[in-house]
Design a protein around this motif. Structure first.
Motif: not given
Length: 166
Positions: A152-158
């Motif tokens: 989820i943090n990778k999605v948001v960071k992207s």
């Protein structure tokens, strides 16, 4: 002196690049409020729509599009894993990312896990099932929670990096 300058520079970069990490709670993931890039609203909306196909290769849906908001629904493969009797199992998720740009030059991100799949079979399990009635993480989901949070943090960071580019 050179070492002091290097350490100071490193700390400044770390602080500047830090972003709030989303954590899974019994209520889901908290909302995230961020400062909008200095761009017109129509450009921010176009950038948001442009991010979707670059990150979500396995299909997506953009809905609820207004002049300042949109909802993205997409599937993420191997979004989290867990171990059972020493065997690793990977699960896919379908997530929903709601983006609302505000007039005060901030925007709000709300992300949630809509569906969970194991080997392309929809499970009845939801993220609420990761926790006991009193809000404690169940032992069975000890590995799943951090790996889902990373995804989820990778999605948001992207997303954040994409609309902040240039």
């Amino acid at each position: 002196m050179k070492n002091l300058l290097t350490i100071t520079l490193f700390l400044c970069i770390a602080v500047c690049s830090a972003q709030t990490r989303l954590e899974l709670t019994p209520q889901g993931f908290q909302s995230l409020e961020l400062k909008s890039p200095d761009r017109p609203l129509d450009q921010l909306m176009e950038l948001s729509k442009g991010w979707v196909p670059t990150f979500n290769k396995r299909g997506y849906d953009v809905s609820g599009v207004t002049e300042n908001a949109l909802t993205i629904e997409a599937r993420n493969e191997n979004a989290y894993h867990y171990y059972n009797v020493g065997v690793r199992y990977n699960c896919d998720i379908v997530y929903t990312l709601k983006v609302v740009f505000r007039e005060d030059k901030t925007y709000m991100l709300n992300i949630s896990v809509k569906e969970i799949y194991a080997e392309n079979v929809l499970l009845k399990t939801t993220t609420v099932d990761f926790f006991t009635a009193d809000g404690k993480l169940k032992d069975d989901f000890r590995d799943a929670k951090p790996s889902l949070e990373n995804t989820i943090n990778k999605v948001v960071k992207s997303f954040v990096n994409f609309i902040n580019q240039k």
